[in-house]
Design a protein around this motif. Structure first.
Motif, PDB file in Angstrom:
ATOM      1  N   THR B 563      27.173   5.068  46.067  1.00  0.00           N
ATOM      2  CA  THR B 563      28.049   4.302  46.955  1.00  0.00           C
ATOM      3  C   THR B 563      29.449   4.880  46.923  1.00  0.00           C
ATOM      4  O   THR B 563      30.089   5.048  47.952  1.00  0.00           O
ATOM      5  N   ALA B 564      29.898   5.197  45.730  1.00  0.00           N
ATOM      6  CA  ALA B 564      31.262   5.691  45.596  1.00  0.00           C
ATOM      7  C   ALA B 564      31.434   6.979  46.374  1.00  0.00           C
ATOM      8  O   ALA B 564      32.463   7.218  46.989  1.00  0.00           O
ATOM      9  N   SER B 567      30.841   5.930  50.589  1.00  0.00           N
ATOM     10  CA  SER B 567      31.608   4.947  51.364  1.00  0.00           C
ATOM     11  C   SER B 567      33.091   5.205  51.206  1.00  0.00           C
ATOM     12  O   SER B 567      33.563   5.549  50.130  1.00  0.00           O
ATOM     13  N   GLY B 569      37.107   4.241  50.932  1.00  0.00           N
ATOM     14  CA  GLY B 569      37.752   3.202  50.147  1.00  0.00           C
ATOM     15  C   GLY B 569      37.809   1.903  50.920  1.00  0.00           C
ATOM     16  O   GLY B 569      37.845   1.895  52.140  1.00  0.00           O
ATOM     17  N   GLN B 570      37.827   0.784  50.168  1.00  0.00           N
ATOM     18  CA  GLN B 570      37.834  -0.516  50.832  1.00  0.00           C
ATOM     19  C   GLN B 570      39.165  -0.797  51.492  1.00  0.00           C
ATOM     20  O   GLN B 570      39.278  -1.681  52.303  1.00  0.00           O
ATOM     21  N   GLY B 571      40.189  -0.038  51.120  1.00  0.00           N
ATOM     22  CA  GLY B 571      41.516  -0.405  51.570  1.00  0.00           C
ATOM     23  C   GLY B 571      41.848   0.043  52.985  1.00  0.00           C
ATOM     24  O   GLY B 571      42.873  -0.342  53.508  1.00  0.00           O
ATOM     25  N   ASP B 572      40.998   0.845  53.579  1.00  0.00           N
ATOM     26  CA  ASP B 572      41.424   1.386  54.873  1.00  0.00           C
ATOM     27  C   ASP B 572      41.267   0.394  56.008  1.00  0.00           C
ATOM     28  O   ASP B 572      40.573  -0.570  55.899  1.00  0.00           O
TER      29      ASP B 572
END
Lengths: 354, 572
Positions: B563-564, B567, B569-572
């Motif tokens: 996953t790392a 995917s 980063g969650q912040g975008d």
């Protein structure tokens, strides 16, 4: 998209928003000018307002740090943070009461206040860490609305848990005698409790800033905020850092709780709601995710809220402007989100999907 | 063998202790005490004890499941003892509380750690005799929970239905007796099953058996009936549906006659929340715009009606029917106006901004500044009752019909909207704003319509509410109402129209009927919101598409490393 200028059509919505902005600015300017021209308030009044605003604002700033730290790492609004603040203050009331009864509160005020803060911090931290473990951790990969709704639920759950545990009434928070009275310097006069609040808050903020900037753990926190996956690849235990973040935010809230209780002399299960929302406003104001921004935003909000009702509204002939103090804070919140969601120091986030 | 055995039992103990802490919390916030006065089976079981037993039951169920899971099927013989162990463990925190309470005065801090609670926890005996009984009862109930998990689905469903029926009839025994009396059932017959409050032992057995039987028959017959219905030609099937709807409507219209004034009042409240729920459901469930200031539109509807009709404000003194459309229109316009500035805000920021709006509206209507218009903190009184023909709709039994009519109209509008082009645009926007825009959806218009229509629905509720109460105060429009509405659509199932009805019945009627609940209402709502999000985010009655989407979007178990790498980063 840096470097690319996107030509944008001006829509009706933009016009509506800017008209609203212009009307508000006019109100503020006209109100301020006519208040000042009326001469009903002396310099002394304004200084009092400013000092009170600074003291309130320091408390907001401390609470705001909790929102900002968590948001920086999880991109999530911890709606229940106001209750974390309340839990510490409310629990420390019982210690304060017994310290007062034993006479220790007045005999050794410094030790007593440190004890109160320690208990408050411990309680807040416990609540925040449990909250993270039980309610937030399982939902870290869920769609964005899910953790927010959970946090709203947690907020009410905690409020009414503490109401059930400790009772629903307002409790008078005992104050050491040393904090009575005021100091005056020329036209300035400042209540002793306000001095304590401002100094203690400033100290905590400096400590936190150094912690985040200088220590290994602080560095790990910043790394996780930057990019969780990469941080994990660099050998940082992300779960542990998240727990620490919650704990650090809660410690700030715990200190804020005792300061707030000493300043207003009472605690109640509902006491976390308004300061919570206002601190969130402060965090957004300063740019959420940004530590110095939260401090600045808190103090700015405290000042506006304290000076604003009189300065903006009194001159317009609005009766009892202090009733609208909270309305001013909420308006600030909405206005910041509309006009400058980036806050004073932050990056643009509100409009993003994030 | 011993090693595996122990490994299987460890989760049971952990689950048991967590359950015990929950039971401890329920006791210390005072729920056990508050409900002790309400018998389920008179002289045998009170609601207070039932709360504790339910906790142990759920603990046992979860423990059995965990044991099965931990031992990968090999633990089937251990599951039942595991559940019993969990139940046993769940009694320990309570026992510790009682023991500590004997020595230390906990009451100085924890107001509910009092002798009454200790008496309930030890079944009125001294701790030496009572506490072993408590822990054993926990083990017994825990193993029942384990058995429910292990038994075949049909049997355990029937048992749960039986227990549930018994619990509900016991809780509402007082109300039921009143209704049965009105229906002409002789008191002597009722007395066999129910006394003043609560059931008799015979009553408990009969209702339990009846509930189980109905569930069993229902489970075995429903598929057959459905198959036969599906086999009918469309013409006949529609006729059956119309007949069913007519019977349903007749029952709904007949209800206030049997239920009397108080229960009708409760139903009116449920109806008002259904109206608001349908409105918020449109905003949150379909358009994906989380609105925490929803009470503002309810308030605007109520205040508009009050200002237009009450002689106190002395403006127009319209009748209810003249003012109602205006109130709805004003709420709708307010929705659009408040919607404009927040158009650019997304996600959780939107929730907080709307929360700010809701509070601003409440503070403004209560301020001295707007006193000439809204009456300040005294509000506006003497709102005339609606008159239909020459019947004044005075009591809840008459207002009920108004609310039902409102609900039917709004329900009809909502159903049509969902399947319209607009409804599909909302859902597209909920899934992904950017993609929706790329598909040619006008985001501004679509969002503003969601705010406007949702607010209009709330305006209907507000207007009827003002007319029913006869006065409006700023105090009636607290944030709590927004949270109530949010909780009910989440419990019912976000985006689901029947879910709104289920949620309102469950979350509005229950606390009104059980006075003890009132104090713990928000405690329960808060807990429910968390529990629903953790365990059943789709709600009790989910919308079919949501059900499908949730099933699809469940992320496959990908190792963290993969996953790392793939995917962003969650912040975008």
């Amino acid at each position: 998209m840096p470097g690319i200028r996107v030509a944008r059509r001006i829509t009706g919505t933009d016009v509506a928003i800017w008209v609203t902005g212009a009307v508000l600015i006019t109100i503020v300017v006209v109100g301020s000018v006519s208040t000042l021209a009326s001469g009903r308030y002396t310099v002394r009044h304004w200084v009092d307002f400013l000092v009170a605003g600074l003291a309130n604002g320091s408390v907001y700033a401390l609470i705001a740090l909790g929102y900002t730290l968590v948001y920086g790492i999880l991109r999530m609004i911890n709606f229940a943070h106001g209750e974390v603040f309340m839990s510490g203050a409310f629990t420390s009331y019982f210690l304060a009461r017994s310290l007062e009864q034993s006479g220790m509160l007045n005999a050794r005020p410094v030790v007593s206040i440190l004890l109160l803060m320690a208990l408050s911090m411990a309680t807040s931290t416990t609540v925040a860490v449990l909250l993270e473990r039980v309610a937030y951790r399982p939902l870290r990969r869920a769609p964005r609305l899910v953790p927010l709704i959970t946090a709203i639920g947690a907020s009410f759950f905690l409020q009414y848990t503490f109401r059930g545990l400790y009772g629903s009434g307002v409790r008078g928070y005992p104050q050491p005698a040393i904090l009575d009275g005021e100091w005056g310097v020329g036209a300035m006069r400042i209540l002793r409790e306000q001095v304590l609040v401002i100094i203690a808050a400033a100290l905590m903020m400096v400590l936190l800033y150094r912690f985040v900037q200088r220590t290994r753990t602080g560095k790990a926190m910043r790394a996780v905020a930057e990019d969780k996956e990469v941080a994990a690849l660099m050998g940082i235990d992300v779960d542990r850092v998240i727990v620490i973040t919650f704990a650090v935010g809660a410690m700030m809230a715990g200190v804020a709780g005792v300061l707030y209780a000493l300043m207003f002399g009472q605690v109640r299960f509902f006491m976390g709601f308004l300061p919570g929302i206002k601190a969130f406003t402060a965090a957004v104001l300063g740019g959420i995710g940004n530590v110095p921004g939260a401090m600045l935003g808190g103090i700015f909000l405290g000042l506006v809220e304290s000076v604003g009702p009189t300065l903006f509204l009194d001159g317009l002939g609005i009766p009892a402007p202090n009733q609208l103090k909270d309305a001013i804070a909420f308006s600030m919140l909405v206005l910041v989100l509309i006009f400058r969601p980036t806050g004073i120091l932050g990056e643009r986030l509100a409009g993003k999907k994030a | 063998m011993g090693e595996r055995f122990r490994a299987a039992l460890r989760p049971a103990v952990v689950v048991g202790l967590v359950g015990g802490v929950m039971a401890l919390l329920l006791s210390l916030v005072g729920m056990v005490n508050a409900f002790a006065g309400r018998p389920i089976i008179t002289g045998v079981l009170s609601m207070g004890h039932t709360l504790l037993f339910l906790t142990a039951l759920v603990t046992g169920m979860i423990a059995a499941r965990r044991v099965l899971h931990a031992s990968r099927g090999a633990g089937r013989p251990v599951a039942l003892p595991g559940a019993a162990l969990a139940g046993l463990a769940s009694g320990f925190p309570l026992a510790v509380l009682v023991l500590v309470g004997q020595v230390v005065n906990l009451r100085a801090v924890l107001q509910n750690a009092n002798p009454v609670l200790y008496g309930l926890l030890t079944f009125g005996r001294d701790p030496g005799a009572g506490l072993p009984q408590l822990v054993l009862a926990g083990a017994l109930v825990g193993s029942l929970g384990g058995a429910l998990t292990l038994l075949p689905g049909r049997v355990s469903q029937a048992v749960v239905a039986g227990l549930g029926t018994m619990l509900l009839t016991g809780l509402f025994a007082e109300l039921l007796q009143g209704i049965l009396w009105d229906l002409g059932v002789p008191a002597a017959t009722t007395r066999l099953f129910m006394v003043q409050k609560g059931l008799t032992v015979a009553g408990a057995l009969v209702t339990g058996a009846a509930g189980a039987l109905v569930q069993a028959v229902w489970a075995s017959q429903t598929p057959k009936v459905r198959r036969r219905l599906d086999a009918l030609p469309p013409e006949r099937r529609r006729r059956v549906n119309v007949a069913l709807a007519a019977v349903g409507l007749a029952i709904v219209l007949w209800l206030p006659q049997v239920l009397g004034s108080f229960l009708s009042y409760v139903l009116v409240l449920v109806g008002l929340y259904v109206l608001m729920g349908l409105g918020l459901n449109l905003e949150v469930g379909w358009a994906g715009l989380l609105d925490l200031g929803f009470v503002a539109f309810f308030a605007i509807g109520a205040y508009t009606l009050a200002i237009l009709t009450s002689p106190e404000t002395g403006w127009l003194a319209l009748t209810f029917w003249q003012a109602l459309p205006v109130a709805v229109l004003v709420a709708l316009i307010a929705g659009v106006i408040l919607g404009v500035p927040v158009l650019g805000i997304r996600g959780d920021y939107l929730a907080i901004a709307t929360l700010g709006f809701g509070e601003i509206v409440r503070l403004l209507v209560g301020s001295d500044w707007l006193r000439p218009l809204t009456g300040g903190s005294q509000g506006i009184a003497h709102i005339p009752r609606p008159v239909l023909g020459n019947i004044a709709l005075i009591g809840p039994q008459q207002i009920y019909y108004l609310v039902v009519a409102g609900c039917i109209i709004v329900w009809f509008v909502a159903t049509r909207l969902r399947n319209s082009r607009l409804g599909r645009a909302w859902m597209a926007m909920r899934e992904d704003e950017d993609v929706a825009q790329a598909m040619g959806i006008n985001l501004v218009q679509t969002k503003l319509l969601a705010y406007g229509l949702g607010a209009g629905f709330a305006g209907v509720a507000g207007a009827i509410f003002a007319a029913m109460i006869g006065s409006v105060f700023p105090h009636s429009f607290q944030l709590i109402i927004s949270i109530n509405v949010l909780a009910l659509i989440i419990v019912g199932g976000m985006g689901s129209i029947p879910g709104v009805f289920v949620g309102a019945l469950f979350l509005v009627a229950m606390p009104e009927l059980l006075r003890e609940f009132t104090e713990y209402r928000l405690f329960m709502y808060g807990g429910l919101l968390i529990a629903m999000m953790l365990l059943r985010p789709q709600g009790l009655w989910p919308e079919p598409t949501v059900r499908l989407e949730l099933a699809e979007s469940e992320e496959p178990e990908v190792p963290a490393r993969v996953t790392a790498a793939t995917s962003p980063g969650q912040g975008d």
